[in-house]
Design an enzyme around this catalytic site. Sequence first.
Site, PDB file in Angstrom:
ATOM      1  N   ARG A   1       0.845  -1.197   0.000  1.00  0.00           N
ATOM      2  CA  ARG A   1       0.000   0.000   0.000  1.00  0.00           C
ATOM      3  C   ARG A   1       0.876   1.241   0.000  1.00  0.00           C
ATOM      4  NH1 ARG A   1      -4.370  -1.913   4.652  1.00  0.00           N
ATOM      5  NH2 ARG A   1      -5.191  -3.721   3.519  1.00  0.00           N
TER       6      ARG A   1
ATOM      7  N   ASP B   1       2.146   4.929  -0.088  1.00  0.00           N
ATOM      8  CA  ASP B   1       1.502   6.134   0.427  1.00  0.00           C
ATOM      9  C   ASP B   1       1.314   7.181  -0.666  1.00  0.00           C
ATOM     10  OD1 ASP B   1       1.393   5.179   3.060  1.00  0.00           O
ATOM     11  OD2 ASP B   1       3.416   5.885   3.496  1.00  0.00           O
TER      12      ASP B   1
ATOM     13  N   ARG C   1      11.176   5.400   4.705  1.00  0.00           N
ATOM     14  CA  ARG C   1      11.375   6.852   4.756  1.00  0.00           C
ATOM     15  C   ARG C   1      12.049   7.290   6.058  1.00  0.00           C
ATOM     16  NH1 ARG C   1       5.468   8.804   3.551  1.00  0.00           N
ATOM     17  NH2 ARG C   1       6.376  10.831   4.094  1.00  0.00           N
TER      18      ARG C   1
END
Length: 254
Positions: free
Chosen positions: A50, A52, A207
Amino acid sequence: MRTLKFTLAYDGTDYVGWQRQAEGRSVQGELEHALAEVEGRAVTVHGAGRTDAGVHALGQAASVRLAHDIDVGSLVRALNAKLPTDIRVVAAEQVDDRFHARFAARQKSYRYYLVAGAVSSPFTRAHAWHVPGSLDVAAMRDAGEGLVGRHDFAAFQAVGTDVESTVRTIFRVSIGAQPLPGVSSFGETRLTAIDVVGDGFLRHMVRIMVGTLVSVGHGQRSVHAIGDVIASRQRERAGVTAPAHGLFLVAVDY
């Protein structure tokens, strides 16, 4: 009925992410809409990850069950004719009916692009994080080795995430010069890519890893601090969350 596996590439700039949302355009939603026109009914697509809002993909995987007997080559052409130009179906194949793009995945590969230097190319603004100044890439490589292995990565997940386990295995972290699709360099800037391969990832995990490694590259954190961050299990001990637009899902392996 048959099960098909798709490989997709997309520019996530204008999307709320892969997953269908109540509001906003999603990659999943666009693909389901295009498939419904072929199938003649609503279908549900399952993605391997999924991604972002703002995150891109070179090799996202997805699976779907279809009744239509269109051959896969014609299906790829039909979908690409219906999809927005920032989403492309790269390949399609029929697979075993037990296949599920998310649950069958063995490992995923992500790449994060950094542009270090005083000036950043306007052509990298939506696909790489501009980090002013220079980076000590050698120090970042050394620090990255501390992320490899099976660890509890609670310190590297977004605050408020609710998962059963925060233990994941990272197989490889590599850092070096890599071309950004369509762009190599601009002026004195250099494109540096951080590649991370693992069996699974927590929300914002890559990240936050990148933000932590950049702090090492700027001399704000010791090369040997990664182990302490992992051991702490505290989000505030890790670095900032790098912007979404520098991240690419490169490949999913089964």
